[in-house]
Design a protein around this motif. Structure first.
Motif, PDB file in Angstrom:
ATOM      1  N   GLY A 243      45.905  49.855  39.965  1.00 52.86           N
ATOM      2  CA  GLY A 243      45.580  48.877  41.005  1.00 52.86           C
ATOM      3  C   GLY A 243      44.260  49.197  41.682  1.00 52.86           C
ATOM      4  N   SER A 244      43.997  50.457  41.914  1.00 53.13           N
ATOM      5  CA  SER A 244      42.727  50.859  42.531  1.00 53.13           C
ATOM      6  C   SER A 244      41.545  50.499  41.643  1.00 53.13           C
ATOM      7  CB  SER A 244      42.745  52.369  42.805  1.00 53.13           C
ATOM      8  OG  SER A 244      41.642  52.761  43.577  1.00 53.13           O
ATOM      9  N   VAL A 245      41.694  50.702  40.332  1.00 52.41           N
ATOM     10  CA  VAL A 245      40.633  50.342  39.381  1.00 52.41           C
ATOM     11  C   VAL A 245      40.391  48.832  39.392  1.00 52.41           C
ATOM     12  CG1 VAL A 245      39.939  50.368  36.955  1.00 52.41           C
ATOM     13  CG2 VAL A 245      41.168  52.325  37.917  1.00 52.41           C
ATOM     14  N   LEU A 246      41.459  48.051  39.472  1.00 56.59           N
ATOM     15  CA  LEU A 246      41.323  46.603  39.456  1.00 56.59           C
ATOM     16  C   LEU A 246      40.698  46.084  40.744  1.00 56.59           C
ATOM     17  CD1 LEU A 246      44.703  45.606  37.768  1.00 56.59           C
ATOM     18  CD2 LEU A 246      42.457  45.968  36.719  1.00 56.59           C
ATOM     19  N   ILE A 247      40.907  46.781  41.840  1.00 59.72           N
ATOM     20  CA  ILE A 247      40.217  46.432  43.088  1.00 59.72           C
ATOM     21  C   ILE A 247      38.707  46.595  42.895  1.00 59.72           C
ATOM     22  CG2 ILE A 247      39.833  47.166  45.476  1.00 59.72           C
ATOM     23  CD1 ILE A 247      42.861  47.935  45.510  1.00 59.72           C
ATOM     24  N   SER A 248      38.322  47.711  42.301  1.00 60.57           N
ATOM     25  CA  SER A 248      36.892  47.951  42.032  1.00 60.57           C
ATOM     26  C   SER A 248      36.330  46.918  41.058  1.00 60.57           C
ATOM     27  CB  SER A 248      36.697  49.357  41.469  1.00 60.57           C
ATOM     28  OG  SER A 248      37.175  50.335  42.350  1.00 60.57           O
ATOM     29  N   PHE A 249      37.140  46.527  40.076  1.00 65.41           N
ATOM     30  CA  PHE A 249      36.745  45.486  39.127  1.00 65.41           C
ATOM     31  C   PHE A 249      36.352  44.209  39.859  1.00 65.41           C
ATOM     32  CE2 PHE A 249      38.723  42.194  36.045  1.00 65.41           C
ATOM     33  CZ  PHE A 249      37.488  41.911  35.462  1.00 65.41           C
TER      34      PHE A 249
END
Length: 437
Positions: free
Chosen positions: A131-137
């Motif tokens: 989820g954290s990676v997708l926020i950055s995405f």
């Protein structure tokens, strides 16, 4: 529209194959079932089959999994020509991130006899990291190639695990819903990468950095999935019993209050009093972010509603007034406005957690917030790695465009003619349609 630079014929397969082969080897060497998953270990214990953690955690895992793949994916489909990429690249980087997160989190949070033990709780934690990676995405949406996104995911998952270890293990903070570890970290990681990848000529693609009627409707699907399942997200790994029950309840009321303040502020900040779909799609979720750290504490329904109410106001004001300043003054091109949905509400959640905790815990929270800053220089270096001209990033004039990396049905030379037809047929006034015919 694909040119030599953006052609993924070799770049993407080589990257995917190498990464997956490495993951398979590492899993073979380091990973094994935990005691509640391993047949021999489980059946040698004297307990009821229904005492297995699967029956307590798996429903929450399902909800979190839906948020990761449907909620985040569809939330980013608001761009008129980037729906394939929003959902498709979300799918790709999430599948990589959850595998790598299993290894990184297992490595930092304890090895058992040289092995990483996996079960339903590790699956939830891996999804949290994803989820954290997708926020950055969301911060770099439309401006990066799939290879760049995979590289970002590898580095971010690693740094996420380090940051999580510092906060939860070394400093002993409580952050069940991830206001600090997931949302704040993901938002500011993405903003730092977006700053390094700043495109001074992005105005060439400005006409594509917008929505149409049906793309906003698809994005609302993502919003509703996230909104409905957020109580599960925040309570997924809290202790069984009153902690988990209280976390779901606090998040539930925070989201409800946040939605009302979002609608109110959206109408209030518009000169004509009309609602802005960007605000509704995003700011209405800020209550779930802000309730993440303090959710398992005795925040009370009353306190949860105050938190959500304030989060909605802050988020809408961020979209309305702060985002343009970030781009014009700080040169941060935040496509999805992750600073407003995850960054500021995440910081707010950390503050709420400090206020509701004891004095000793408050000191830990303050140190915890600072630990995020320790990683900024490393993240800045990652941005420069991603900026190398070897990943097939789109040109300034080709950003926010599916047909750069996807075979688009009915597309012979881009979306231009197709989209014009759709907009003309669906949205033209009746008298204008008669003239066109």
């Amino acid at each position: 529209m694909t040119d030599t630079n953006t052609n993924m014929r070799l770049k993407l397969p080589i990257t995917c194959f190498i990464l997956e082969i490495i993951l398979i080897i590492l899993f073979g060497v380091l990973v094994e079932y935990d005691k509640e998953t391993d047949a021999r270990k489980w059946h040698h214990s004297n307990h009821s089959e229904y005492d297995n953690d699967f029956y307590y955690r798996y429903p929450s895992f399902q909800d979190v999994h839906v948020m990761i793949f449907i909620g985040f994916g569809f939330l980013m489909t608001f761009l008129q020509r980037y729906g394939f990429s929003s959902v498709g690249f979300n799918f790709l980087i999430a599948a990589l991130a959850l595998q790598w997160a299993t290894l990184m989190q297992g490595f930092f949070h304890g090895m058992h006899g040289g092995k990483i033990h996996v079960g339903v709780e590790s699956m939830i934690n891996a999804d949290f990291c994803t989820g954290s990676v997708l926020i950055s995405f969301g911060a770099v949406l439309g401006k990066t190639s799939p290879v760049q996104l995979l590289v970002m995911a590898v580095f971010e998952v690693t740094l996420f695990a380090v940051n999580e270890f510092i906060l939860l293990s070394l400093l002993g903070t409580k952050d069940a819903g991830g206001s600090m570890t997931i949302h704040t970290f993901g938002a500011y990681f993405g903003l730092m990468v977006a700053r390094v990848l700043y495109r001074p000529n992005l105005h060439k693609s400005k006409h594509k950095n917008s929505s149409v009627y049906h793309s906003d409707m698809f994005a609302m699907i993502g919003t509703l999935y996230l909104w409905m399942f957020w109580p599960s997200f925040n309570s997924a790994i809290t202790a069984h019993g009153d902690d988990q029950h209280r976390t779901a309840l606090n998040t539930y009321y925070s989201l409800a209050a946040c939605t009302l303040s979002t609608y109110a502020m959206s109408a209030l900040t518009a000169h004509d009093g009309k609602l802005d779909m960007v605000h509704i799609q995003n700011a209405a979720l800020a209550g779930g972010v802000a309730a993440g750290t303090a959710g398992e504490m005795m925040l009370t329904p009353f306190g949860s509603m105050i938190v959500g109410f304030l989060a909605g106001i802050i988020s809408v004001l961020g979209y309305k007034y702060l985002s343009p300043i970030l781009e014009s003054k700080l040169k941060i091109q935040d496509t999805c406005g992750v600073h407003n949905l995850h960054g500021m509400p995440g910081v707010m959640g950390a503050i709420v957690g400090a206020v509701t905790a004891s004095l000793a815990t408050k000191e830990i929270y303050e140190k915890g917030v600072r630990s995020n800053i320790i990683l900024i220089q490393i993240i800045f270096c990652l941005g420069f790695i991603m900026k190398l001209p070897i990943y097939g990033a789109p040109s300034d004039a080709s950003c926010f465009e599916d047909s750069i990396y996807w075979e688009v049905p009915g597309d012979e030379g881009g979306h231009e003619g197709q989209l014009t037809t759709v907009k003309t047929e669906e949205f033209a006034k009746p008298e204008e349609t008669e003239k066109l015919n």
